[in-house]
Design a protein around this motif. Sequence first.
Motif, short mmCIF file in Angstrom:
data_model
loop_
_atom_site.label_atom_id
_atom_site.label_comp_id
_atom_site.label_asym_id
_atom_site.label_seq_id
_atom_site.Cartn_x
_atom_site.Cartn_y
_atom_site.Cartn_z
N ASN A 86 -66.87 -110.68 -31.38
CA ASN A 86 -68.15 -111.29 -31.72
C ASN A 86 -68.17 -112.78 -31.38
N TYR A 87 -67.06 -113.47 -31.62
CA TYR A 87 -66.98 -114.91 -31.37
C TYR A 87 -67.27 -115.24 -29.91
N THR A 88 -66.65 -114.51 -28.99
CA THR A 88 -66.85 -114.78 -27.57
C THR A 88 -68.18 -114.21 -27.07
N LEU A 89 -68.59 -113.09 -27.62
CA LEU A 89 -69.81 -112.44 -27.13
C LEU A 89 -71.08 -113.14 -27.58
N GLY A 90 -71.15 -113.49 -28.87
CA GLY A 90 -72.44 -113.95 -29.36
C GLY A 90 -72.42 -114.98 -30.47
N ALA A 91 -71.37 -115.82 -30.54
CA ALA A 91 -71.33 -116.78 -31.64
C ALA A 91 -71.00 -118.22 -31.20
N PRO A 92 -71.77 -118.85 -30.30
CA PRO A 92 -72.87 -118.28 -29.50
C PRO A 92 -72.38 -117.60 -28.23
N GLY A 93 -71.27 -118.08 -27.67
CA GLY A 93 -70.58 -117.38 -26.61
C GLY A 93 -71.40 -117.04 -25.38
N ILE A 94 -71.10 -115.87 -24.83
CA ILE A 94 -71.69 -115.43 -23.57
C ILE A 94 -73.20 -115.28 -23.69
N LEU A 95 -73.65 -114.54 -24.71
CA LEU A 95 -75.09 -114.30 -24.84
C LEU A 95 -75.84 -115.58 -25.16
N GLY A 96 -75.25 -116.44 -26.01
CA GLY A 96 -75.91 -117.71 -26.32
C GLY A 96 -76.13 -118.54 -25.07
N THR A 97 -75.15 -118.53 -24.17
CA THR A 97 -75.28 -119.29 -22.92
C THR A 97 -76.33 -118.68 -22.01
N LEU A 98 -76.31 -117.35 -21.86
CA LEU A 98 -77.28 -116.70 -20.97
C LEU A 98 -78.70 -116.84 -21.49
N VAL A 99 -78.90 -116.69 -22.78
CA VAL A 99 -80.24 -116.83 -23.35
C VAL A 99 -80.76 -118.26 -23.16
N ALA A 100 -79.84 -119.24 -23.16
CA ALA A 100 -80.24 -120.63 -22.96
C ALA A 100 -80.40 -120.98 -21.49
N GLY A 101 -80.03 -120.06 -20.59
CA GLY A 101 -80.17 -120.33 -19.16
C GLY A 101 -78.99 -121.05 -18.55
N GLY A 102 -77.83 -121.08 -19.25
CA GLY A 102 -76.65 -121.76 -18.74
C GLY A 102 -75.80 -120.86 -17.86
#
Length: 551
Positions: free
Chosen positions: A244-260
């Motif tokens: 969870n930490y790497t995937l979405g906390a904020p991790g991979i998904l947090g970066t993609l949703v932000a456009g990074g």
Amino acid sequence: MLEGCVDWPEDSARRYRNAGCWGTLSIFEAVSAAARSNPGKAAVVDATGRRSYRDLLSNAERLAARLHGLGLRPLDRVVFQLANSIKFIEAFLALMRIGAIPVMALPAHRRTEIEHFVRSSGAVALMTPEEAKGFDYRVMAREVASRCPVLRHLIIDGEPFRDQIELSPRRDRPEEPAQLSLEECPLPRPEEVALMLLSGGTTGLSKLIPRTHADYLCGVEQSGKAAGLDADTVFLGVLPAGHNYTLGAPGILGTLVAGGVVILSPATTADVVFPLIERERVTVVSSAGPLVSRWLGSDLFDRHDLSSLKVFMSGGARLAPELRRRVEQQFQCTYQESFGTAEGLLCMSRLADAEALRMNSSGRPVSEYDEIRIVNPSDQDLPDGSAGELLVRGPYTIQGYYNAPEINAKAFTTDGFYRTGDVVSRRDGYLYVEGRIKDLINRGGEMISCAEVENHLLTHPAIETACVVAIPDDVFIEKACAVVVLRRGYTLTLAEMSAFLKDKEIARFKMPERLELVKEMPISPAGKILRRNLREALADHLASERLHDRQ
């Protein structure tokens, strides 16, 4: 809501929707929205190359159509065991597109764990690599399928066996069914279950944590704001993406949703990570205690330009203040502590916090709608500054484990607070983690269930009684030690015990790294082993050993 899941009460759900905590998009749609803003921009980079947002989404949709053509349908569970790679992200997004539910296993898991995940979730598919580090996952997949008739599809990232399916075919396979159009597969609704994470497993093998698109995106987006993620972010992921930490906390998904941009490292060593930071101009890295210690001890700082790094995040286990200070000094960036649970709550220090908070606290909740209670053993609320068990409820904290009513009755209060088992105190809105009441060993962020390992040890013919306890470790924070009473006439070495556990096909990180043979266990009047006495005695013994070594 999927049968077997516990939904939020309607009044809470209404409040979270009205407050904007829960949006109207699925995870796939949220990433797609970011892709539309700059489709040609790089989205993901791994050791094999890079994908633009346009290509990442196109490949994910193509794979989604293929998986749908194979027979995967919305809400079907898929045990998902891929390693960190572009393929991981494409396959994950493909499942998000068709509404199938990945059960987020780790590459370190073996047959015992994978079989448990299949049985507990009712998974119809297993998605796994072909081979890594000398282990053939295809053989394991066959063994699991032979024991779990519900498992219909074995999907292999690489070259499959004859009875298995290739994740991304390099050639047409005429025996596969024709692909169906995604027009026949509507996008999942935000309130539907998106994925299942794994609990630490306090009494045995992991429980399943169902997370909806809406609640998971809430945690992803709020933690992303706390980390300052935006379109200029270049995030380096080094720990398993299934966490969870790497995937979405904020991790991979947090970066993609932000456009990074997401960079996935093929290894965790400084000689791989430091050049990646330099070459890709990484701005945010997420790590954990053992890696932090190793990186800080590296002699490579002068050989690489790490000046792009702005934020160094650590999670999984509380990092010592001295190490936090060294991070800021040696990496010349802002340290950010991350504390949370796969069940929901995420706490983070803030980038603009005073030094005392960055160096000492475990952060504060990322959402203003997170409700925190700190209670004594009688569930009475304690005043700020007092240590007690952390209870939480909120817009992204689950209301119950999957298909586990008996466990839920103990793990959740009647009014929906999750009992984390963590002992914390609170001062000025910030939490300070002081320990755990759960009997888990935290080996650098990997949670080991003492009961699970003990159950395996007790099947050894030489062992009469076994107790697995934590011992302190300078690198991993804690390691597992097996305290064993042998049957009369038997002997046992650490190597023999390790070989026995390896044959049980459990994850390597769960294996005790020390063996202590004792004549008898300390027993309470109720007939229970006094674990605390064992831990204290071992800690004293280890301290004496270190003192002797120095002399």
